[in-house]
Scaffold this active site. Structure first.
Site, PDB file in Angstrom:
ATOM      1  N   ASP A  86       0.824  -1.215   0.000  1.00 30.93           N
ATOM      2  CA  ASP A  86       0.000   0.000   0.000  1.00 30.93           C
ATOM      3  C   ASP A  86       0.857   1.263   0.000  1.00 30.93           C
ATOM      4  O   ASP A  86       2.034   1.228   0.352  1.00 30.93           O
ATOM      5  CB  ASP A  86      -0.950   0.024   1.216  1.00 30.93           C
ATOM      6  CG  ASP A  86      -0.216   0.121   2.548  1.00 30.93           C
ATOM      7  OD1 ASP A  86       0.774  -0.600   2.729  1.00 30.93           O
ATOM      8  OD2 ASP A  86      -0.638   0.937   3.407  1.00 30.93           O
ATOM      9  N   GLU A 181       0.029  -1.213   5.649  1.00 28.80           N
ATOM     10  CA  GLU A 181       1.067  -0.818   6.601  1.00 28.80           C
ATOM     11  C   GLU A 181       0.912   0.649   6.980  1.00 28.80           C
ATOM     12  O   GLU A 181       1.093   1.038   8.129  1.00 28.80           O
ATOM     13  CB  GLU A 181       2.448  -1.064   6.003  1.00 28.80           C
ATOM     14  CG  GLU A 181       3.600  -0.936   6.986  1.00 28.80           C
ATOM     15  CD  GLU A 181       4.174   0.467   7.128  1.00 28.80           C
ATOM     16  OE1 GLU A 181       4.968   0.695   8.036  1.00 28.80           O
ATOM     17  OE2 GLU A 181       3.822   1.365   6.326  1.00 28.80           O
TER      18      GLU A 181
HETATM   19 ZN    ZN Z   1       6.760   2.188   4.276  1.00 29.48          ZN
END
Ligand code: ZN
Length: 416
Positions: A86, A181
């Site tokens: 992401d 994340e």
């Molecule tokens: Zn990162």
């Protein structure tokens, strides 16, 4: 001599950044955005295409794959390399147009789609390390997504290297790509049993040679203040307003120290993040950060004392102080397995780089992995100016990161 071409990593990287994988902090689904799976599926297909037969991706957007060991030694631990698919919600990741600047000459780079976006050696001195080399920027309207598609690209390139060079000996190598994340959910749905790795490395760091083995330890603290409520028309000498006490507590905090805006390097802080309430009852929420648990404890004691002293000035008011653990410094775990960081240092040196040891003033997926059974420091990829339109990366740094991965696997085999 390990041959990994900066051009090949760059080509791979530029393909990945064009896929929109922005995560969403307001979403309650896993993954937080469905589109992250577009890249996960593509990576899974490419791993299968390399001959990595157990590559899979699941409904949460994780990718798992194993490059099986080819060493005669039987006790080499399985080592994981992890990157996140992401990109950050802070800046658009839709229709990213990567631009390869093949021979960067040290002059300003004006991004073509927004001439106000200018990369200069004054603001980004690390550019000077890349004069006469290739670097990649976005076009001015979006972030680039080097955070963390450079990690994805370097792991993929290292995986390809092992598949094409079976004479290079290694133990089991686990590849893991995670969603979300950037919104703190990177380990939320990970299956550690399926992964089956003993130690890990995230590829999610900046300057070439940098190695991060330390993060903050983090707690939340909630102060709940109860006032005394009476009909306001008949409240003289009786009513005690919890909201006013909450305001007084905030006002009693130090102004020139002990906050995010006044600390750096290895200093900790407390930081109010939310105030809620009515005149009868108010809550103050804080985040508390330090590199040691003993430091956290001191911050709690100091904050509690400040609040208690304020509340004591309001007759009839009471308070409660509650602590919630958030995450812990990965170093406490890594120190129990010193070879994990030592081998990474050796691999970085074998790749021809000088080590830059750094501490992260925040948490990473690696800190969470370290506490759920996989000690996991963070290795550079070369990413710069992350989460912004001026994000860029040098292609030679990515190639060096891929070489560091290969060296690391060889070192684990040698020592096994
Ligand atoms: Zn990162």
């Amino acid at each position: 001599m390990i041959q990994i071409s900066p051009d090949k990593v760059a080509e791979r990287f530029m393909r990945y950044v064009q896929i929109d994988t922005q995560s969403d902090p307001t979403s309650e689904t896993h993954p937080t955005t469905e589109k992250q799976k577009d890249l996960s599926k593509m990576l899974c297909r490419e791993l299968l295409g390399m001959g990595i037969t157990d590559a899979t991706t699941d409904e949460f957007g994780y990718v798992y794959a194993t490059i099986f060991g080819n060493s005669d030694k039987k006790n080499i631990p399985a080592i994981c390399f992890c990157a996140h698919v992401d990109t950050a919600p802070d800046c658009s990741g839709t229709s990213v147009k990567p631009i390869l600047h093949r021979y960067y000459d040290g002059t300003d780079i004006v991004l073509p789609d927004d001439a106000t976006q200018v990369l200069t050696t004054k603001d980004s001195p690390y550019l000077k390390e890349h004069i006469n080399h290739a670097l990649i920027t976005a076009s001015g309207l979006t972030l680039l997504g080097a955070d963390d598609k450079s990690g994805v690209a370097t792991i993929m390139e290292a995986a390809l290297y092992f598949m094409q060079n079976p004479a290079v000996k290694h133990g089991d190598i686990k590849v893991l790509f995670t969603p979300d994340e950037e919104v703190g959910q990177g380990t939320a749905k990970v299956d550690m049993k399926k992964l089956g790795a003993k130690f890990g490395y995230t590829l999610d760091g900046g300057d070439a040679g940098s190695l991060e083995d330390e993060t903050f330890s983090a707690d939340g603290a909630t102060i709940t203040i109860s006032g005394v409520i009476v009909h306001p028309g008949y409240a003289k000498d009786k009513l005690v307003n919890a909201l006013k006490i909450a305001g007084a507590v905030l006002d009693a905090l130090p102004k020139t120290e002990w906050s995010p805006e006044t600390t750096s390097a290895r200093e900790g802080f407390v930081h109010p993040v939310a105030v809620n309430g009515i005149s009868e009852k108010a809550t103050l929420q804080f985040i508390v950060r330090d590199f040691t648990v003993a430091g956290l404890q001191k911050h709690h004691e100091r904050l509690k004392k400040i609040a208690e002293d304020v509340v004591a000035g309001f007759s009839g008011a009471t308070m409660e102080y509650a602590i919630k653990e958030q995450y812990r410094n990965m170093k406490e775990i890594l120190d129990l397995h010193p070879q994990v960081v030592a081998y990474a240092e050796e691999a970085i040196q074998r790749a021809g780089l000088t080590i830059k040891k750094e501490s992260i003033r925040g948490g990473t997926d690696g800190s969470r992995f370290s506490y759920i059974g996989m000690p996991c420091p963070n290795i550079f990829t070369g990413m710069q100016n992350i989460h912004s339109k001026l994000e860029w990366i040098g292609t030679k740094d990515m190639a060096k990161a891929a070489k560091t991965i290969v060296h690391l696997c060889m070192i684990w085999e040698e020592k096994g």
